[in-house]
Write a protein that holds these residues in place. Sequence first.
Motif, PDB file in Angstrom:
ATOM      1  N   ALA A 173       0.832  -1.206   0.000  1.00  0.00           N
ATOM      2  CA  ALA A 173       0.000   0.000   0.000  1.00  0.00           C
ATOM      3  C   ALA A 173       0.865   1.254   0.000  1.00  0.00           C
ATOM      4  CB  ALA A 173      -0.926  -0.009   1.210  1.00  0.00           C
ATOM      5  N   ALA A 174       1.926   1.238   0.794  1.00  0.00           N
ATOM      6  CA  ALA A 174       2.816   2.398   0.845  1.00  0.00           C
ATOM      7  C   ALA A 174       3.512   2.601  -0.500  1.00  0.00           C
ATOM      8  CB  ALA A 174       3.848   2.214   1.954  1.00  0.00           C
ATOM      9  N   PHE A 175       3.899   1.513  -1.118  1.00  0.00           N
ATOM     10  CA  PHE A 175       4.595   1.629  -2.393  1.00  0.00           C
ATOM     11  C   PHE A 175       3.670   2.160  -3.481  1.00  0.00           C
ATOM     12  CE2 PHE A 175       5.973  -0.228  -6.467  1.00  0.00           C
ATOM     13  CZ  PHE A 175       7.182   0.458  -6.584  1.00  0.00           C
ATOM     14  N   ILE A 176       2.442   1.697  -3.533  1.00  0.00           N
ATOM     15  CA  ILE A 176       1.495   2.203  -4.534  1.00  0.00           C
ATOM     16  C   ILE A 176       1.268   3.689  -4.338  1.00  0.00           C
ATOM     17  CG2 ILE A 176      -0.928   2.135  -5.260  1.00  0.00           C
ATOM     18  CD1 ILE A 176       0.793  -0.064  -6.454  1.00  0.00           C
ATOM     19  N   GLY A 177       1.242   4.148  -3.086  1.00  0.00           N
ATOM     20  CA  GLY A 177       1.139   5.584  -2.832  1.00  0.00           C
ATOM     21  C   GLY A 177       2.316   6.342  -3.417  1.00  0.00           C
ATOM     22  N   SER A 178       3.513   5.764  -3.305  1.00  0.00           N
ATOM     23  CA  SER A 178       4.707   6.395  -3.894  1.00  0.00           C
ATOM     24  C   SER A 178       4.618   6.441  -5.415  1.00  0.00           C
ATOM     25  CB  SER A 178       5.960   5.617  -3.481  1.00  0.00           C
ATOM     26  OG  SER A 178       6.165   5.681  -2.091  1.00  0.00           O
ATOM     27  N   VAL A 179       4.153   5.348  -6.010  1.00  0.00           N
ATOM     28  CA  VAL A 179       4.008   5.293  -7.473  1.00  0.00           C
ATOM     29  C   VAL A 179       3.057   6.390  -7.948  1.00  0.00           C
ATOM     30  CG1 VAL A 179       3.163   3.922  -9.410  1.00  0.00           C
ATOM     31  CG2 VAL A 179       4.526   2.828  -7.616  1.00  0.00           C
ATOM     32  N   ASN A 180       1.887   6.451  -7.330  1.00  0.00           N
ATOM     33  CA  ASN A 180       0.887   7.433  -7.745  1.00  0.00           C
ATOM     34  C   ASN A 180       1.397   8.861  -7.585  1.00  0.00           C
ATOM     35  OD1 ASN A 180      -0.760   5.257  -8.209  1.00  0.00           O
ATOM     36  ND2 ASN A 180      -2.106   5.611  -6.473  1.00  0.00           N
ATOM     37  N   GLY A 181       2.003   9.129  -6.421  1.00  0.00           N
ATOM     38  CA  GLY A 181       2.469  10.489  -6.159  1.00  0.00           C
ATOM     39  C   GLY A 181       3.592  10.911  -7.083  1.00  0.00           C
ATOM     40  N   LEU A 182       4.577  10.035  -7.289  1.00  0.00           N
ATOM     41  CA  LEU A 182       5.727  10.400  -8.107  1.00  0.00           C
ATOM     42  C   LEU A 182       5.338  10.560  -9.575  1.00  0.00           C
ATOM     43  CD1 LEU A 182       8.705  11.028  -8.217  1.00  0.00           C
ATOM     44  CD2 LEU A 182       9.177   8.559  -8.338  1.00  0.00           C
ATOM     45  N   LEU A 183       4.515   9.657 -10.097  1.00  0.00           N
ATOM     46  CA  LEU A 183       4.119   9.777 -11.501  1.00  0.00           C
ATOM     47  C   LEU A 183       3.242  11.010 -11.728  1.00  0.00           C
ATOM     48  CD1 LEU A 183       3.486   6.094 -12.621  1.00  0.00           C
ATOM     49  CD2 LEU A 183       5.301   7.637 -13.367  1.00  0.00           C
ATOM     50  N   HIS A 184       2.364  11.309 -10.773  1.00  0.00           N
ATOM     51  CA  HIS A 184       1.548  12.522 -10.904  1.00  0.00           C
ATOM     52  C   HIS A 184       2.437  13.756 -10.906  1.00  0.00           C
ATOM     53  CE1 HIS A 184      -0.465  16.052  -9.096  1.00  0.00           C
ATOM     54  NE2 HIS A 184      -1.371  15.758 -10.005  1.00  0.00           N
ATOM     55  N   ASP A 185       3.367  13.836  -9.965  1.00  0.00           N
ATOM     56  CA  ASP A 185       4.237  15.016  -9.873  1.00  0.00           C
ATOM     57  C   ASP A 185       5.137  15.125 -11.101  1.00  0.00           C
ATOM     58  OD1 ASP A 185       3.026  15.410  -7.470  1.00  0.00           O
ATOM     59  OD2 ASP A 185       4.802  15.018  -6.238  1.00  0.00           O
ATOM     60  N   TRP A 186       5.617  13.989 -11.608  1.00  0.00           N
ATOM     61  CA  TRP A 186       6.447  14.020 -12.808  1.00  0.00           C
ATOM     62  C   TRP A 186       5.646  14.536 -13.998  1.00  0.00           C
ATOM     63  CZ3 TRP A 186       5.898  11.416 -17.465  1.00  0.00           C
ATOM     64  CH2 TRP A 186       6.973  11.541 -18.354  1.00  0.00           C
ATOM     65  N   SER A 187       4.423  14.038 -14.153  1.00  0.00           N
ATOM     66  CA  SER A 187       3.604  14.450 -15.298  1.00  0.00           C
ATOM     67  C   SER A 187       3.224  15.923 -15.217  1.00  0.00           C
ATOM     68  CB  SER A 187       2.337  13.584 -15.391  1.00  0.00           C
ATOM     69  OG  SER A 187       1.455  13.868 -14.325  1.00  0.00           O
ATOM     70  N   ALA A 188       3.139  16.456 -13.977  1.00  0.00           N
ATOM     71  CA  ALA A 188       2.795  17.867 -13.797  1.00  0.00           C
ATOM     72  C   ALA A 188       4.003  18.782 -13.942  1.00  0.00           C
ATOM     73  CB  ALA A 188       2.165  18.062 -12.416  1.00  0.00           C
ATOM     74  N   GLY A 189       5.183  18.199 -14.159  1.00  0.00           N
ATOM     75  CA  GLY A 189       6.381  18.999 -14.338  1.00  0.00           C
ATOM     76  C   GLY A 189       7.045  19.419 -13.046  1.00  0.00           C
ATOM     77  N   TRP A 190       6.670  18.793 -11.935  1.00  0.00           N
ATOM     78  CA  TRP A 190       7.230  19.155 -10.632  1.00  0.00           C
ATOM     79  C   TRP A 190       8.466  18.331 -10.277  1.00  0.00           C
ATOM     80  CZ3 TRP A 190       1.788  18.812  -7.960  1.00  0.00           C
ATOM     81  CH2 TRP A 190       0.998  19.869  -8.416  1.00  0.00           C
ATOM     82  N   VAL A 191       8.789  17.339 -11.086  1.00  0.00           N
ATOM     83  CA  VAL A 191       9.959  16.496 -10.846  1.00  0.00           C
ATOM     84  C   VAL A 191      10.892  16.626 -12.041  1.00  0.00           C
ATOM     85  CG1 VAL A 191      10.781  14.131 -10.546  1.00  0.00           C
ATOM     86  CG2 VAL A 191       8.676  14.860  -9.413  1.00  0.00           C
ATOM     87  N   ASP A 192      12.103  17.114 -11.795  1.00  0.00           N
ATOM     88  CA  ASP A 192      13.075  17.325 -12.855  1.00  0.00           C
ATOM     89  C   ASP A 192      13.840  16.026 -13.086  1.00  0.00           C
ATOM     90  OD1 ASP A 192      14.794  18.339 -14.722  1.00  0.00           O
ATOM     91  OD2 ASP A 192      16.034  19.461 -13.293  1.00  0.00           O
ATOM     92  N   ALA A 193      13.252  15.158 -13.888  1.00  0.00           N
ATOM     93  CA  ALA A 193      13.856  13.855 -14.172  1.00  0.00           C
ATOM     94  C   ALA A 193      13.221  13.296 -15.431  1.00  0.00           C
ATOM     95  CB  ALA A 193      13.638  12.895 -13.008  1.00  0.00           C
ATOM     96  N   THR A 194      13.918  12.362 -16.071  1.00  0.00           N
ATOM     97  CA  THR A 194      13.329  11.660 -17.204  1.00  0.00           C
ATOM     98  C   THR A 194      12.418  10.554 -16.674  1.00  0.00           C
ATOM     99  OG1 THR A 194      15.070   9.987 -17.321  1.00  0.00           O
ATOM    100  CG2 THR A 194      15.434  12.072 -18.522  1.00  0.00           C
ATOM    101  N   LEU A 195      11.575  10.037 -17.561  1.00  0.00           N
ATOM    102  CA  LEU A 195      10.702   8.942 -17.155  1.00  0.00           C
ATOM    103  C   LEU A 195      11.530   7.718 -16.754  1.00  0.00           C
ATOM    104  CD1 LEU A 195       7.881   7.807 -16.753  1.00  0.00           C
ATOM    105  CD2 LEU A 195       7.858   7.177 -19.182  1.00  0.00           C
ATOM    106  N   ASP A 196      12.612   7.459 -17.463  1.00  0.00           N
ATOM    107  CA  ASP A 196      13.470   6.330 -17.101  1.00  0.00           C
ATOM    108  C   ASP A 196      14.043   6.499 -15.702  1.00  0.00           C
ATOM    109  OD1 ASP A 196      13.098   4.846 -19.376  1.00  0.00           O
ATOM    110  OD2 ASP A 196      14.917   5.549 -20.378  1.00  0.00           O
ATOM    111  N   GLU A 197      14.405   7.721 -15.350  1.00  0.00           N
ATOM    112  CA  GLU A 197      14.923   7.972 -13.998  1.00  0.00           C
ATOM    113  C   GLU A 197      13.851   7.763 -12.945  1.00  0.00           C
ATOM    114  OE1 GLU A 197      18.434  11.271 -14.891  1.00  0.00           O
ATOM    115  OE2 GLU A 197      16.347  11.932 -14.694  1.00  0.00           O
ATOM    116  N   VAL A 198      12.623   8.164 -13.259  1.00  0.00           N
ATOM    117  CA  VAL A 198      11.510   7.952 -12.337  1.00  0.00           C
ATOM    118  C   VAL A 198      11.266   6.455 -12.135  1.00  0.00           C
ATOM    119  CG1 VAL A 198       9.003   8.195 -12.071  1.00  0.00           C
ATOM    120  CG2 VAL A 198      10.388  10.156 -12.782  1.00  0.00           C
ATOM    121  N   VAL A 199      11.246   5.712 -13.232  1.00  0.00           N
ATOM    122  CA  VAL A 199      11.018   4.270 -13.133  1.00  0.00           C
ATOM    123  C   VAL A 199      12.158   3.599 -12.380  1.00  0.00           C
ATOM    124  CG1 VAL A 199      10.805   2.126 -14.449  1.00  0.00           C
ATOM    125  CG2 VAL A 199       9.576   4.172 -15.187  1.00  0.00           C
TER     126      VAL A 199
END
Length: 219
Positions: A173-199
């Motif tokens: 459950a904690a990990f899914i929360g991290s997945v959702n939060g990080l991908l949302h923030d990345w898509s919104a431009g709030w995370v300065d990283a490539t998708l490969d770096e996020v994954v």
Amino acid sequence: MTGRLRAPTGRYGGRSAEERQAERRRRFLDAALRLFGDRPGYRATTVAALSEAAGLSTRQFYEEFRTLEDVLAALHLQVNDWAEQAVRAAVADAAGLPLADRVATIFHAYAADVTADPRRIRITFVEIVGVSPRLEEQRLARRARWIDLIRAEAEAAVARGEAAPRDYRLPAAAFIGSVNGLLHDWSAGWVDATLDEVVTELVRQLLGILRPVEWENGR
């Protein structure tokens, strides 16, 4: 409006009533992805605007749905189904791979699907939130499916001797929360990283949960 209008029956133009209904429904959902997933968003869209975007009438809307909330509910399920299909295909493709490679394959498939269209992320992580108790229940139920999938993968890794034996309910459950939060923030431009770096970061986190240092040292 207490219920949907009855759709016409019989064949027309060489297509059955069921085929015509399926096409109308697809057109409404395609239009909803455009309007709900971008501008103006779900809360600012009207039945008339959605019908116009779909190239259909409001009468045809009420033959398929009762409310715009029903459209959002159906679209949310569809977006999740697309991602789940991609993940389950990756799970099959990764059979027999070492744990690290298997996890990376699965998460690259998930990330590629949900980020292929930023409107899907908005539907899943933004527009669905706080609409109604019914949609909150649906959102949490779909989240639970992802948690169950992570738990199943973890327990299979334990059975293969590749992961630490433990109860994975809370970690999943904690990990899914991290997945959702990080991908949302990345898509919104709030995370300065490539998708490969996020994954890569998500894979690193999951492997840390499955194979903690103390377990690795004690093997």
